[in-house]
Design a protein around this motif. Structure first.
Motif, short mmCIF file in Angstrom:
data_model
loop_
_atom_site.label_atom_id
_atom_site.label_comp_id
_atom_site.label_asym_id
_atom_site.label_seq_id
_atom_site.Cartn_x
_atom_site.Cartn_y
_atom_site.Cartn_z
N VAL A 53 42.26 32.17 45.11
CA VAL A 53 41.47 33.23 45.73
C VAL A 53 40.05 32.73 46.04
O VAL A 53 39.47 31.97 45.27
CB VAL A 53 41.41 34.44 44.78
CG1 VAL A 53 40.53 35.53 45.34
CG2 VAL A 53 42.82 34.97 44.50
N GLN A 54 39.51 33.16 47.16
CA GLN A 54 38.16 32.78 47.55
C GLN A 54 37.15 33.69 46.86
O GLN A 54 36.69 34.68 47.42
CB GLN A 54 38.02 32.89 49.07
CG GLN A 54 36.64 32.51 49.60
CD GLN A 54 36.49 32.92 51.06
OE1 GLN A 54 37.45 32.90 51.83
NE2 GLN A 54 35.28 33.30 51.45
N SER A 55 36.84 33.37 45.62
CA SER A 55 35.90 34.19 44.86
C SER A 55 35.42 33.40 43.66
O SER A 55 36.20 32.70 43.02
CB SER A 55 36.60 35.47 44.37
OG SER A 55 35.81 36.11 43.38
N SER A 56 34.13 33.53 43.37
CA SER A 56 33.65 32.87 42.16
C SER A 56 33.65 33.85 40.99
O SER A 56 33.24 33.52 39.89
CB SER A 56 32.24 32.29 42.36
OG SER A 56 31.39 33.22 42.99
N PHE A 57 34.13 35.06 41.21
CA PHE A 57 34.20 36.06 40.14
C PHE A 57 35.64 36.22 39.64
O PHE A 57 35.94 35.97 38.48
CB PHE A 57 33.65 37.39 40.66
CG PHE A 57 33.70 38.51 39.65
CD1 PHE A 57 33.00 38.41 38.46
CD2 PHE A 57 34.43 39.67 39.91
CE1 PHE A 57 33.05 39.44 37.52
CE2 PHE A 57 34.47 40.70 38.97
CZ PHE A 57 33.78 40.58 37.78
N VAL A 58 36.53 36.61 40.55
CA VAL A 58 37.94 36.73 40.19
C VAL A 58 38.57 35.36 40.33
O VAL A 58 38.69 34.82 41.42
CB VAL A 58 38.66 37.72 41.13
CG1 VAL A 58 40.16 37.71 40.87
CG2 VAL A 58 38.10 39.12 40.95
N THR B 252 37.43 44.15 45.30
CA THR B 252 36.91 42.86 44.84
C THR B 252 36.76 41.82 45.94
O THR B 252 36.21 40.76 45.69
CB THR B 252 37.83 42.24 43.76
OG1 THR B 252 39.15 42.15 44.29
CG2 THR B 252 37.84 43.08 42.50
N SER B 253 37.25 42.11 47.15
CA SER B 253 37.26 41.05 48.16
C SER B 253 36.18 41.23 49.22
O SER B 253 36.22 40.63 50.28
CB SER B 253 38.64 40.97 48.83
OG SER B 253 38.89 42.17 49.54
N GLY B 254 35.19 42.09 48.95
CA GLY B 254 34.18 42.41 49.95
C GLY B 254 33.34 41.22 50.38
O GLY B 254 33.13 40.29 49.61
N GLU B 255 32.87 41.26 51.61
CA GLU B 255 32.09 40.15 52.15
C GLU B 255 30.76 39.98 51.40
O GLU B 255 30.23 38.88 51.28
CB GLU B 255 31.84 40.32 53.65
CG GLU B 255 31.09 41.61 54.00
CD GLU B 255 31.06 41.87 55.51
OE1 GLU B 255 31.39 40.96 56.27
OE2 GLU B 255 30.72 43.01 55.90
N LEU B 256 30.23 41.09 50.88
CA LEU B 256 28.96 40.98 50.15
C LEU B 256 29.11 40.14 48.89
O LEU B 256 28.16 39.56 48.40
CB LEU B 256 28.45 42.38 49.77
CG LEU B 256 28.16 43.31 50.95
CD1 LEU B 256 27.72 44.68 50.47
CD2 LEU B 256 27.11 42.69 51.88
N ILE C 101 37.52 52.55 40.05
CA ILE C 101 37.54 51.15 40.44
C ILE C 101 37.52 50.26 39.20
O ILE C 101 38.27 49.30 39.09
CB ILE C 101 36.34 50.81 41.36
CG1 ILE C 101 36.43 51.59 42.66
CG2 ILE C 101 36.31 49.31 41.66
CD1 ILE C 101 35.20 51.45 43.54
N LEU C 102 36.68 50.63 38.24
CA LEU C 102 36.59 49.84 37.01
C LEU C 102 37.95 49.73 36.33
O LEU C 102 38.39 48.66 35.94
CB LEU C 102 35.58 50.47 36.06
CG LEU C 102 35.52 49.88 34.64
CD1 LEU C 102 35.19 48.41 34.68
CD2 LEU C 102 34.51 50.63 33.78
N LEU C 103 38.64 50.86 36.22
CA LEU C 103 39.91 50.85 35.50
C LEU C 103 41.00 50.17 36.33
O LEU C 103 41.86 49.46 35.78
CB LEU C 103 40.31 52.27 35.12
CG LEU C 103 39.33 52.89 34.11
CD1 LEU C 103 39.45 54.40 34.06
CD2 LEU C 103 39.53 52.29 32.72
N ILE C 104 40.96 50.36 37.65
CA ILE C 104 41.98 49.73 38.50
C ILE C 104 41.77 48.22 38.54
O ILE C 104 42.70 47.44 38.34
CB ILE C 104 41.93 50.31 39.94
CG1 ILE C 104 42.32 51.79 39.93
CG2 ILE C 104 42.87 49.53 40.86
CD1 ILE C 104 42.18 52.46 41.29
N VAL C 105 40.53 47.81 38.78
CA VAL C 105 40.27 46.37 38.87
C VAL C 105 40.39 45.71 37.49
O VAL C 105 41.00 44.66 37.33
CB VAL C 105 38.87 46.10 39.46
CG1 VAL C 105 38.54 44.61 39.42
CG2 VAL C 105 38.78 46.62 40.87
#
Ligand code: HEM
Ligand code: FES
Lengths: 415, 106
Positions: free
Chosen positions: A396-401, A183-187, A247-251
């Motif tokens: 956290v630096q994210s507009s999603f999480v 979830t923390s990728g630069e993209l 990934i879906l289940l872990i995240v």
């Protein structure tokens, strides 16, 4: 509480800047907790808002509760198959999974794993989760500053994930690591360089492939890997699709629950009268849990892509446009939720919130998440009079999480 | 007014006078009957108002439409007579209807 303060890292005034310049997808707004006035203004002045230019390209923002519900329900026009986060999928590293699929494939794959969180299975998990929560809480020092995120939120969700996957318990911290990498990728506007992210995820694939190969030899069990290994529709999954589902289940089960655990502590500190209400009546815990999940909104949005021209809130959305359902805004929509900025442990109809989404993609783990939080709070309230927040949280630096990496607290025992 | 009986999983019966043109979900929620959550408030998009219609009523109540079917279908514990109660409109024809509540909503 300065949630509605207007100062922000861009030195702009969300109330007077041109509407067209508003870009609510900037991760910095979430990291500094300065997102609120932007959304308040959009809900009032331009509830279906077009942002022509952002680091993720052009996108529509849906900010009102009922408009979000309308998009959720219309999966024929608003597809998940182009991805459910703002950045487009990297074409050379696709990890398909059912949250990013439309019917019929979505339905088939979801059904294969849905059983793991079916109520009967949850009942079995509850005692394990209670034991583990108790052990973690009993290990915490009193009257000393600790980071609640590390010591409790991460530890407990990681243990729970290890249980769901029947993952080697001693190596469970790998699960958290992979989840963070995913979830923390630069993209996605995060800090992790893409090559580092890919390397971590390929390692994840390798470890789980071994586990799957072992479990296919054994009879079907109630853990997720065994279900994927034996499932008619999942046993022959291509490696990248297997990875996508992992990934879906872990995240899905990690950041979200983790940040609800931290968010609940913060909410009770910002609303001390509610904390007292809770101490006076522990039967409120089951109602407080969905209120925590609403107030925190652990996933700020889900994205859809219009596959036909469609009108919403009087605006014409064109085929191919990105559409973002801002749960974090809909959950504060004063037309649907009374005193939406307040945290109210005995709020009537508390489960009428958007944090789990609605429609065919509605969170598969929602009952599991609620159960974990309920059990944790039951155990917390038996032990501690107050979990006192003693410093600013780090977000956290994210507009999603929408979450925390640090929440300094001191524990005060029950008298 | 139309009489509807809701039977909880443990066998507890609740008899309710529901208002015509409202839904079987509302009949339960407005009368404080436990076991129907109705998280989405009747939008056919959460499936937490699941009921199992007694077989002899199925013909009168009717089958789910496509949208309801796609929500019901996500529930591994659905039964042939499963319906989402927010999608059943109360009318005189349903007077005496009996529905069973599942052990859990999910
Ligand atoms: C408080 C905790 C949680 C929150 C806020 C949350 C939130 C969400 C949201 C917003 C969606 C997408 C809804 C949509 O697109 O309309 C979703 C889907 C999903 N969640 Fe959760 N989730 C949580 C916990 C969990 C847990 C514990 C699991 C573990 C099993 C999980 C597994 C999933 C899966 C598999 C999906 C995809 C469902 C689909 O596409 O059909 N979630 N979740
Ligand atoms: S109340 Fe949500 S589907 Fe019926």
């Amino acid at each position: 509480m300065n949630q509605l303060a207007t100062k922000n890292p861009f030195g702009e005034d969300p109330w007077s800047m041109p509407l067209a310049d508003i870009d609510v997808s900037r991760p910095e707004l979430f990291q500094t907790d300065t997102l609120w006035p932007y959304f308040e203004r959009l809900r009032k002045e331009d509830p279906v808002h077009y942002c022509a230019d952002s680091q993720f390209g052009a996108y529509w923002s849906i900010t009102k509760f009922n408009d979000i519900m309308a998009v959720e329900k219309n999966h024929q026009a608003f597809s998940s198959a182009w991805g459910i986060v703002l950045p487009d999928r990297p074409e050379d590293f696709e990890t398909p999974n059912f949250i990013g699929m439309d019917p019929p494939k979505h339905d088939v794959q979801r059904k294969t794993v849905q059983g793991v969180v079916a109520p009967a299975n949850l009942a079995k998990l509850e005692s394990t989760i209670r034991e583990r929560a108790a052990t973690i809480l009993d290990s915490l020092p009193l009257e000393e500053t600790i980071n609640w995120v590390d010591r409790v939120s991460i530890e407990l969700t990681t243990q729970m994930l290890a249980t769901l996957f029947d993952f080697p318990f001693e190596e469970r911290s790998k699960l958290t690591y992979w989840s963070d990498m995913a979830t923390s990728g630069e993209l996605a506007g995060g800090p992790t360089p893409e090559p580092v992210r890919r390397k971590a995820l390929l390692e994840c694939l390798e470890v789980f492939t071994k586990l799957r190969d072992e479990r296919i030899e054994q009879p079907l069990a109630t853990d997720l890997i065994s279900m994927l290994a034996h499932g008619e529709d999942t046993r022959h999954m291509e490696p990248m699709e297997f990875l996508g589902n992992l990934i879906l289940l872990i995240v899905g089960g990690n950041d979200t629950t983790r940040n609800s655990i931290s968010g609940g502590v913060l909410a009770l500190n910002q609303f001390p009268d509610e904390y007292q209400k809770l101490r006076d009546n522990l039967d409120l815990i089951p109602n407080m849990v969905p209120e925590i999940i609403r107030w925190q909104t652990p996933l700020a949005y889900m994205r859809r892509t219009a596959v036909e021209d469609v009108e919403i809130g009087g605006k014409r959305i064109e085929k191919g446009d990105k559409v973002v359902m801002w749960y974090v805004s809909g959950n504060r929509d004063e037309e649907v939720i009374d005193h939406p900025n307040d945290f109210i442990v005995d709020r009537p109809n508390a489960r009428h919130h958007l944090s789990f989404g609605f429609g065919i993609h509605r969170c598969m783990g929602n009952r599991l998440a609620e159960m974990q939080l309920r059990v944790l709070w039951e155990e917390i309230m038996q032990r501690f009079h107050t979990i006192e927040v003693v410093g600013e949280p780090t977000r956290v630096q994210s507009s999603f999480v929408k979450g925390y990496s640090e929440l300094p607290v001191r524990l005060h025992a029950r008298a | 007014m139309t009489t509807i009986t809701y039977i909880e999983h443990d066998g507890t019966e609740h008899v309710v006078e529901a208002e015509n043109d409202s839904s079987v979900m509302r009949g339960a929620v407005d009368n404080g009957i436990p076991g129907i959550d109705a998280d989405c408030g009747g939008e056919c998009s959460c499936a937490t108002c699941h009921v199992i219609v007694t077989s002899n009523w199925m013909e009168v109540v009717g089958r789910p439409n496509d949208t309801e079917e796609s929500m019901l279908d996500l529930n591994p514990e659905r039964e042939p007579n499963s319906r989402l109660s927010c999608q059943i409109v109360v009318s005189d024809a349903l007077d005496g209807l009996i529905v069973n509540l599942p052990e859990f909503q999910m």
